[in-house]
Design a protein around this motif. Structure first.
Motif, short mmCIF file in Angstrom:
data_model
loop_
_atom_site.label_atom_id
_atom_site.label_comp_id
_atom_site.label_asym_id
_atom_site.label_seq_id
_atom_site.Cartn_x
_atom_site.Cartn_y
_atom_site.Cartn_z
N UNK A 140 0.83 -1.19 0.00
CA UNK A 140 0.00 0.00 0.00
C UNK A 140 0.88 1.25 0.00
N UNK A 141 0.36 2.37 -0.55
CA UNK A 141 1.10 3.63 -0.56
C UNK A 141 0.81 4.45 0.68
N UNK A 153 5.85 7.12 0.05
CA UNK A 153 6.47 5.83 0.38
C UNK A 153 5.58 4.70 -0.12
N UNK A 154 6.19 3.69 -0.73
CA UNK A 154 5.43 2.50 -1.08
C UNK A 154 5.95 1.31 -0.29
N UNK A 155 5.05 0.65 0.40
CA UNK A 155 5.38 -0.56 1.15
C UNK A 155 4.87 -1.76 0.35
N UNK A 156 5.78 -2.61 -0.06
CA UNK A 156 5.44 -3.66 -0.99
C UNK A 156 4.67 -4.81 -0.35
N UNK A 157 4.96 -5.11 0.92
CA UNK A 157 4.33 -6.25 1.59
C UNK A 157 4.20 -5.92 3.07
N UNK A 161 9.59 -6.35 5.59
CA UNK A 161 10.24 -5.27 4.85
C UNK A 161 10.87 -5.85 3.60
N UNK A 162 10.89 -5.07 2.55
CA UNK A 162 11.45 -5.52 1.29
C UNK A 162 12.55 -4.55 0.87
N UNK A 163 13.77 -5.04 0.76
CA UNK A 163 14.87 -4.17 0.36
C UNK A 163 14.64 -3.58 -1.02
N UNK A 164 14.15 -4.38 -1.94
CA UNK A 164 14.02 -3.94 -3.32
C UNK A 164 12.63 -3.43 -3.66
N UNK A 165 11.59 -3.99 -3.04
CA UNK A 165 10.22 -3.62 -3.37
C UNK A 165 9.75 -2.35 -2.69
N UNK A 166 10.22 -2.06 -1.48
CA UNK A 166 9.85 -0.84 -0.78
C UNK A 166 10.68 0.33 -1.31
N UNK A 167 10.04 1.45 -1.54
CA UNK A 167 10.79 2.60 -2.04
C UNK A 167 10.14 3.89 -1.59
N UNK A 168 10.92 4.97 -1.65
CA UNK A 168 10.43 6.32 -1.40
C UNK A 168 10.71 7.15 -2.65
N UNK A 216 -1.09 0.00 -6.56
CA UNK A 216 -0.15 -1.11 -6.70
C UNK A 216 1.30 -0.64 -6.77
N UNK A 217 1.53 0.66 -6.67
CA UNK A 217 2.89 1.18 -6.62
C UNK A 217 3.63 1.19 -7.94
#
Length: 616
Positions: free
Chosen positions: A57-58, A132-136, A140-147, A205-206
Motif C-alpha cells: 500500500x502507498x 512511500x510504497x510498502x510492498x508487503x 520489509x522488502x529491500x528492493x520492493x519498498x521505495x520512497x 499497486x505502486x
C-alpha cells in the motif's frame, strides 16, 4: 462486489485467536479486499513472479488528511471500496501494534542519520511530502519498498523525480550492505522552467506515480509508469546527476513512459493532485484559483482534462491571492474541500459543481498581510464518537476571529457560507490577535483520537508564542474536545519548540509505534537554523520541553539545515522502530553527515532517513 457494512462471517470466531495471529489475518483480509475492490490492472513484478500475493500500500501526503477514527476493521471495510486510505491507515497502525510483540533488534543507537542521499539542487518544498510504497505488510522488502521524491530544482539538468530503495540500512540484515540505492532518477521536465513543486501520489499497486509540473506559463499533469520491477543493485534507471528522460506516451502502460496533460496557463505552486481511487479521478488546483478534474489516471486509458458544464470550477472569486491548497475529497459528504492564500475555506459539490463552489467560509484575516492564508490542505475526519456529520479542520496563521492569532478551525462538512465554526488560538504577535507574519501548517491528532475520536482524543498544532512579537518563536499546542465534540482550549497544554524568532514548523506527523505515541516535525527558518524533532504525546498535563536542553520526551536532533519538508512515516520493527523520510530545505550536511557524491555539489540538498531509535 457487494459493499461490506457488517462483520464478515467468522469474524467473531477470529477475535478469539491470540493477537499475534489475529492481526496479520485481519491485515491480509483488509488489503486483499481493497486490491480486489479497486481492480488495479498492474501488479509489481517481484511478488507476482514468486507466487506470493501482493499486499502492499502507498503512504503519501493525502494519507493524513482523511481520517476515520474508531479502530474498527468492519468500518474500514465498509469504506474501502470508495476510499482505500481508511484501510491503509488502519493497516499501518495494526502492523505497529503487532510489531511490538517481536524483539527490536540492535537496541538503542546514538543519535545519528541512518542515511542521507544527495538530491543536488533539488528539494521537497516545506509543506510538501515524499511518497512511500510498502510492498508487503508482512515483511520489509529491500528492493520492493521505495520512497519517491518529486523535486523543486533550482538549476541544471539533474533528476527531479528520484526513487530510493534498499531503505533499511540498519536492519538486522542490512539492505545492500548498509547502503541505500537510487533505483530510478528521471528528468521529467517537458516545458522550459518546469518544476515539481508539489507532492507526488502513487497508484495503489505502486507501479505509477502522478505529479504536477509547474512553470510560470502553465501547469501540466503527469502520470509516469515506474520501472517494473524496481531496479536492484547494481542496476538502476538513471542517477540524480545523469537522469533518464521518460518516453512520451498517451496511455500510461509501458515502464518508463509518461503522459502529459496541460491543466491550465497558470502555475501550480502548492496544490498536489488528490486521487479518487474508486473513480480513477484526479483533482488539482492552480494558482489562478481554479480547480480541475482529470480522468482517467491509473486505471487504463489516456488521462484527459474534464471540460463540461461542471468543470473546471472557479474557486476564488475575490481577494489578492488565488493560490489554492491541495484538495481533499470526502465521498461520504460528496464534497471536496480546499483553501486559498486569502484565508478562505471552500466546499465543492461533487454531485453538481456547475463550475462554482457550494460554500465559502472566511477563516483567515483576509487582506491583513502575510500569514493570513490557508497554505496547507484541510483535514477531514469521520469521527466514530460523532458519526452524524464529518468534520473539517483548517489552519491559518492569522484568524478572522477577533482576539485570536494563529488558529485551528473546525466546521461540519455540510457547512454553508453562513455557518458558524469553532476556533482555538495558536498565539499572536501581541497576544490579542495580531499576526506574527508566519504561516501555520497542518496539525495532527494523537493516538487516542484515532481510537476514540473526539471522546478523549486531542488535536496538536504548531503556532507561536503569544505576545512574542512579529515574528515570534514557534510553540506547540495540544487541544482536547468538549462533550459536544468541538475543539476547545479548556484543558489544553503547550510547549515552546525553540528560541529562534520566525521559525516555522513543518506539517506535523504522528505515529503510534505500539507502545509510544510520537510526533515528528521539522522546524527552521534559515540555512543555519533547523532541526528534526520528536515529541512524546501523552495527553496529560505533563508536557515536553523542547527548548534547550530538551527533555527526554522532546528530542531535538539531528540538525537538518533550513528545517524539513513534510515527513512520511513507515514502521519496520526489525529496523529499530518507526522510520521517517524527508528532505532538507537548505543545502549542506545533516548532523555532520555529508550526502555529497563524486561529481556533484560539495553541499547539496539531502534526502534523509531517520529511525525512531536514532531520535532517543
Amino acid at each position: 462486489m457487494k459493499k461490506m457494512d457488517s462483520m464478515p462471517a467468522g469474524w467473531m470466531q477470529l477475535s478469539k485467536i491470540r493477537g499475534h495471529v489475529l492481526i496479520p489475518l485481519i491485515v491480509s483480509f483488509l488489503l486483499c479486499f481493497v486490491a480486489f475492490a479497486q481492480e488495479q490492472p498492474n501488479d509489481p513484478d517481484p511478488a507476482s513472479q514468486s507466487g506470493r500475493p501482493h499486499l502492499g500500500f502507498p503512504q503519501d501526503w493525502s494519507s493524513r488528511h482523511l481520517i476515520m477514527t474508531g479502530n474498527n476493521p468492519s468500518a474500514a471495510l465498509g469504506a474501502a471500496r470508495g476510499e482505500p486510505r481508511h484501510v491503509y491507515n488502519m493497516v499501518q497502525r495494526m502492523i505497529a501494534t503487532e510489531g511490538t510483540r517481536r524483539p527490536i533488534l540492535g537496541g538503542k543507537r546514538p543519535i545519528k542519520v541512518d542515511w542521507s542521499v544527495s538530491l543536488e539542487n533539488g528539494f521537497v518544498a516545506a509543506n510538501q511530502f515524499p511518497a512511500k510504497y510498502r510492498f508487503d505488510f508482512s515483511s520489509q522488502s529491500c528492493n520492493g519498498d521505495y520512497v519517491v521524491y518529486a523535486l523543486t530544482v533550482n538549476s541544471g539538468t539533474q533528476a527531479n523525480l528520484v526513487g530510493i530503495n534498499n531503505l533499511y540500512t540498519e536492519a538486522s540484515t542490512p539492505c545492500n550492505s548498509g547502503v541505500p540505492w537510487v533505483a530510478f532518477a528521471y528528468n521529467t521536465v517537458t516545458h522550459t522552467g518546469g518544476q515539481n513543486r508539489t507532492s507526488p501520489t502513487l497508484s495503489i499497486d505502486g507501479t505509477q506515480v502522478a505529479f504536477v509540473e509547474s512553470t510560470a506559463a502553465g501547469s501540466y499533469f503527469h502520470v509516469l509508469v515506474l520501472p517494473n520491477p524496481i531496479p536492484t543493485p547494481p542496476s538502476q534507471i538513471g542517477t540524480v546527476l545523469a537522469p533518464q528522460a521518460p518516453s512520451s506516451c498517451t496511455t500510461p502502460t509501458t515502464a518508463g513512459c509518461m503522459t502529459t496533460v496541460l491543466i491550465s496557463g497558470a502555475a501550480n505552486t502548492v496544490s498536489s493532485p488528490w486521487i479518487d481511487y474508486a473513480n480513477d479521478t484526479a483533482y488539482v488546483g492552480t494558482d489562478d484559483g481554479k480547480l480541475y478534474k482529470i480522468f482517467p489516471v491509473f486505471g487504463g486509458g489516456a488521462p484527459a482534462l474534464v471540460s463540461n458544464a461542471d468543470w473546471p470550477v472557479t474557486v476564488v472569486t475575490s481577494g489578492t491571492s488565488n493560490v489554492l491548497t491541495d484538495p481533499v475529497v470526502d465521498n461520504t459528504a460528496n464534497r471536496l474541500f480546499i483553501g486559498d492564500g486569502n484565508g478562505y475555506l471552500y466546499a465543492v459539490s461533487l454531485a453538481n459543481p456547475a463550475k462554482a463552489t457550494a460554500a465559502r467560509l472566511t477563516i483567515g484575516w483576509v487582506g491583513h498581510g502575510p500569514g493570513t492564508g490557508i497554505v496547507d490542505p484541510p483535514i477531514v475526519v469521520k469521527d466514530s464518537a460523532n458519526p452524524a456529520q464529518d468534520q473539517v479542520f483548517a489552519f491559518a496563521g492569522c484568524s478572522n476571529v477577533v482576539g485570536i492569532g494563529g488558529a485551528v478551525n473546525q466546521v461540519a462538512a455540510n457547512f454553508t457560507s453562513a455557518s458558524a465554526f469553532t476556533t482555538v488560538d495558536l498565539g499572536s504577535s501581541d497576544g490579542s490577535g495580531n499576526c506574527t507574519t508566519r504561516d501555520v501548517h497542518a496539525g495532527t491528532f494523537d493516538n487516542q483520537f484515532w481510537i476514540n475520536g473526539t471522546t478523549g482524543g486531542h488535536m496538536v498544532a504548531c503556532g507561536f508564542v503569544s505576545a512574542g512579537g512579529a515574528p515570534s518563536k514557534p510553540k506547540m499546542y495540544m487541544f482536547p474536545f468538549t462533550a459536544g465534540h468541538l475543539i476547545t482550549s479548556t484543558g489544553s497544554t503547550s510547549w515552546t519548540i525553540n528560541n529562534s524568532l520566525g521559525d516555522e514548523c513543518s506539517p506535523l506527523t504522528e505515529f503510534f509505534n505500539g507502545t509510544t505515541d510520537r510526533m515528528f516535525f521539522g522546524v527552521g527558518g534559515a540555512a543555519t537554523d533547523g532541526f528534526i524533532e520528536s515529541s512524546t504525546l501523552t495527553g496529560s498535563a505533563s508536557t515536553p520541553n523542547c527548548a534547550s536542553p530538551p527533555s527526554t520526551s522532546c528530542v531535538t536532533a539531528p540538525t537538518a539545515l533550513g528545517g524539513t519538508s513534510g515527513i512520511v512515516v513507515d514502521n519496520q520493527l526489525s529496523n529499530g522502530g518507526t522510520n521517517i523520510y524527508f528532505s532538507t530545505l537548505a543545502p549542506g550536511s545533516v548532523n555532520g553527515q555529508k550526502c555529497n557524491v563524486t561529481g556533484g555539489l560539495a553541499n547539496p540538498y539531502c534526502a534523509v532517513k531517520l529511525t525512531q531509535a536514532g531520535l532517543q
